[in-house]
Motif scaffolding. Structure first.
Motif, PDB file in Angstrom:
ATOM      1  N   LEU A  50       0.786  -1.146  -0.001  1.00 24.28           N
ATOM      2  CA  LEU A  50      -0.114  -0.031   0.034  1.00 24.28           C
ATOM      3  C   LEU A  50       0.854   1.297   0.052  1.00 24.28           C
ATOM      4  CD1 LEU A  50      -2.692  -1.170   2.663  1.00 24.28           C
ATOM      5  CD2 LEU A  50      -2.935  -1.295   0.175  1.00 24.28           C
ATOM      6  N   ALA A  51       2.066   1.237  -0.544  1.00 23.72           N
ATOM      7  CA  ALA A  51       3.177   2.358  -0.397  1.00 23.72           C
ATOM      8  C   ALA A  51       2.488   3.433  -1.380  1.00 23.72           C
ATOM      9  CB  ALA A  51       4.387   1.720  -0.873  1.00 23.72           C
ATOM     10  N   TRP A  52       3.082   4.691  -1.021  1.00 26.21           N
ATOM     11  CA  TRP A  52       2.963   5.788  -1.825  1.00 26.21           C
ATOM     12  C   TRP A  52       1.312   6.200  -1.998  1.00 26.21           C
ATOM     13  CZ3 TRP A  52       6.457   9.387  -3.705  1.00 26.21           C
ATOM     14  CH2 TRP A  52       7.635   8.917  -3.292  1.00 26.21           C
ATOM     15  N   ASN A  53       0.568   6.076  -0.967  1.00 24.88           N
ATOM     16  CA  ASN A  53      -0.828   6.147  -0.937  1.00 24.88           C
ATOM     17  C   ASN A  53      -1.282   7.397  -0.170  1.00 24.88           C
ATOM     18  OD1 ASN A  53      -2.577   4.518  -2.910  1.00 24.88           O
ATOM     19  ND2 ASN A  53      -1.306   3.060  -1.969  1.00 24.88           N
ATOM     20  N   ARG A  54      -0.306   7.752   0.888  1.00 24.05           N
ATOM     21  CA  ARG A  54      -0.657   8.962   1.739  1.00 24.05           C
ATOM     22  C   ARG A  54      -1.815   8.393   2.753  1.00 24.05           C
ATOM     23  NH1 ARG A  54       3.511  12.153   2.381  1.00 24.05           N
ATOM     24  NH2 ARG A  54       4.316  12.998   0.129  1.00 24.05           N
ATOM     25  N   LEU A  55      -1.913   7.335   2.954  1.00 23.48           N
ATOM     26  CA  LEU A  55      -2.783   6.891   4.018  1.00 23.48           C
ATOM     27  C   LEU A  55      -2.689   7.360   5.406  1.00 23.48           C
ATOM     28  CD1 LEU A  55      -2.789   3.049   3.204  1.00 23.48           C
ATOM     29  CD2 LEU A  55      -4.490   4.816   2.326  1.00 23.48           C
ATOM     30  N   GLY A  56      -3.517   8.100   6.120  1.00 23.54           N
ATOM     31  CA  GLY A  56      -3.482   8.618   7.479  1.00 23.54           C
ATOM     32  C   GLY A  56      -3.885   7.623   8.371  1.00 23.54           C
ATOM     33  N   SER A  57      -3.628   8.351   9.518  1.00 24.56           N
ATOM     34  CA  SER A  57      -3.999   7.329  10.636  1.00 24.56           C
ATOM     35  C   SER A  57      -5.380   7.310  10.732  1.00 24.56           C
ATOM     36  CB  SER A  57      -3.621   8.216  12.119  1.00 24.56           C
ATOM     37  OG  SER A  57      -4.314   9.279  12.221  1.00 24.56           O
ATOM     38  N   ASN A  58      -6.362   8.003  10.059  1.00 24.79           N
ATOM     39  CA  ASN A  58      -7.698   7.910  10.178  1.00 24.79           C
ATOM     40  C   ASN A  58      -8.221   6.697   9.269  1.00 24.79           C
ATOM     41  OD1 ASN A  58      -6.745   8.877   7.736  1.00 24.79           O
ATOM     42  ND2 ASN A  58      -8.744  10.007   7.251  1.00 24.79           N
ATOM     43  N   VAL A  59      -7.295   6.076   8.488  1.00 22.50           N
ATOM     44  CA  VAL A  59      -7.962   4.686   7.882  1.00 22.50           C
ATOM     45  C   VAL A  59      -7.449   3.378   8.441  1.00 22.50           C
ATOM     46  CG1 VAL A  59      -8.101   5.887   5.535  1.00 22.50           C
ATOM     47  CG2 VAL A  59      -5.970   4.630   6.318  1.00 22.50           C
ATOM     48  N   MET A  60      -6.468   3.463   9.539  1.00 19.84           N
ATOM     49  CA  MET A  60      -5.851   2.292  10.149  1.00 19.84           C
ATOM     50  C   MET A  60      -6.720   1.395  10.891  1.00 19.84           C
ATOM     51  SD  MET A  60      -2.845   2.267   9.309  1.00 19.84           S
ATOM     52  CE  MET A  60      -2.341   0.816  10.677  1.00 19.84           C
ATOM     53  N   PRO A  61      -8.068   2.081  11.419  1.00 22.74           N
ATOM     54  CA  PRO A  61      -8.874   1.064  11.999  1.00 22.74           C
ATOM     55  C   PRO A  61      -9.520   0.292  10.891  1.00 22.74           C
ATOM     56  CG  PRO A  61      -9.198   3.306  12.794  1.00 22.74           C
ATOM     57  CD  PRO A  61      -8.122   3.513  11.702  1.00 22.74           C
ATOM     58  N   PHE A  62      -9.498   0.555   9.645  1.00 22.32           N
ATOM     59  CA  PHE A  62      -9.997  -0.274   8.645  1.00 22.32           C
ATOM     60  C   PHE A  62      -8.900  -1.310   8.121  1.00 22.32           C
ATOM     61  CE2 PHE A  62     -11.779   3.991   7.302  1.00 22.32           C
ATOM     62  CZ  PHE A  62     -13.097   3.794   8.123  1.00 22.32           C
ATOM     63  N   LEU A  63      -7.666  -0.693   7.985  1.00 20.36           N
ATOM     64  CA  LEU A  63      -6.600  -1.506   7.662  1.00 20.36           C
ATOM     65  C   LEU A  63      -6.425  -2.632   8.798  1.00 20.36           C
ATOM     66  CD1 LEU A  63      -4.405  -2.340   5.801  1.00 20.36           C
ATOM     67  CD2 LEU A  63      -3.007  -0.472   6.866  1.00 20.36           C
ATOM     68  N   ARG A  64      -6.509  -2.344  10.116  1.00 19.61           N
ATOM     69  CA  ARG A  64      -6.614  -3.149  11.310  1.00 19.61           C
ATOM     70  C   ARG A  64      -7.098  -4.596  10.946  1.00 19.61           C
ATOM     71  NH1 ARG A  64      -7.208  -0.937  17.037  1.00 19.61           N
ATOM     72  NH2 ARG A  64      -8.629   0.386  16.037  1.00 19.61           N
ATOM     73  N   THR A  65      -8.497  -4.317  10.638  1.00 22.95           N
ATOM     74  CA  THR A  65      -9.123  -5.663  10.497  1.00 22.95           C
ATOM     75  C   THR A  65      -8.536  -6.512   9.223  1.00 22.95           C
ATOM     76  OG1 THR A  65     -10.841  -4.595   8.517  1.00 22.95           O
ATOM     77  CG2 THR A  65     -11.404  -4.119  10.942  1.00 22.95           C
ATOM     78  N   VAL A  66      -8.180  -5.865   8.321  1.00 19.83           N
ATOM     79  CA  VAL A  66      -7.331  -6.658   7.354  1.00 19.83           C
ATOM     80  C   VAL A  66      -6.032  -7.496   7.798  1.00 19.83           C
ATOM     81  CG1 VAL A  66      -6.206  -6.669   5.191  1.00 19.83           C
ATOM     82  CG2 VAL A  66      -8.099  -5.264   5.249  1.00 19.83           C
ATOM     83  N   LEU A  67      -5.593  -6.743   8.391  1.00 12.80           N
ATOM     84  CA  LEU A  67      -4.103  -7.502   9.373  1.00 12.80           C
ATOM     85  C   LEU A  67      -4.508  -8.302  10.361  1.00 12.80           C
ATOM     86  CD1 LEU A  67      -1.996  -3.928   9.568  1.00 12.80           C
ATOM     87  CD2 LEU A  67      -1.969  -5.813   7.752  1.00 12.80           C
ATOM     88  N   GLN A  68      -5.568  -7.999  11.073  1.00 17.38           N
ATOM     89  CA  GLN A  68      -5.754  -8.996  12.038  1.00 17.38           C
ATOM     90  C   GLN A  68      -6.411 -10.397  11.463  1.00 17.38           C
ATOM     91  OE1 GLN A  68      -8.699  -6.872  14.373  1.00 17.38           O
ATOM     92  NE2 GLN A  68      -7.230  -5.987  15.976  1.00 17.38           N
TER      93      GLN A  68
END
Length: 120
Positions: A64-82
């Motif tokens: 997901l490099a070079w997407n300027r993802l902010g901390s506000n999307v980390m709760p969504f990404l957390r579900t994928v990583l978990q």
């Protein structure tokens, strides 16, 4: 790709079996910000994409490099990583996770025993 393209990708992926092993979405402008942080943030496509990706429990590489993802999307990404304990490579280079996002990532890393490569 932008947020609308990300949503379309999520819609398409939701119709196929969850068997993706490697996903490269680098430099895809997933939330509306380009690599120079220009644009307007829209999380809806990324949220939909994460909902689909968390069904796929066999992702080995996620870029997901070079997407300027902010901390506000980390709760969504957390579900994928978990959901993907088999993940070997995770690339989050050139994102803007900030302190809150890094805390969420650190919590996820504790439950990712097979991770071998992390790009920040």
């Amino acid at each position: 790709m932008g947020p609308s393209g990300t949503k379309k990708l999520a819609d398409e992926l939701s119709t196929v079996p969850a068997r993706l092993a490697s996903i490269d979405l680098s430099l895809c402008n997933l939330t509306g910000l380009d690599e120079d942080a220009r644009g307007e943030v829209d999380q809806s496509g990324f949220k939909a994409l994460c909902a689909v990706l968390r069904r796929n429990k066999g992702i080995l590489s996620l870029n997901l490099a070079w997407n300027r993802l902010g901390s506000n999307v980390m709760p969504f990404l957390r579900t994928v990583l978990q959901a993907n304990h088999a993940l070997l490579n995770l690339d989050l280079y050139k994102n803007d996770l900030q302190e809150d996002g890094m805390k969420i990532l650190a919590q996820c890393l504790q439950h990712m025993p097979y991770l071998r490569e992390l790009g920040l």
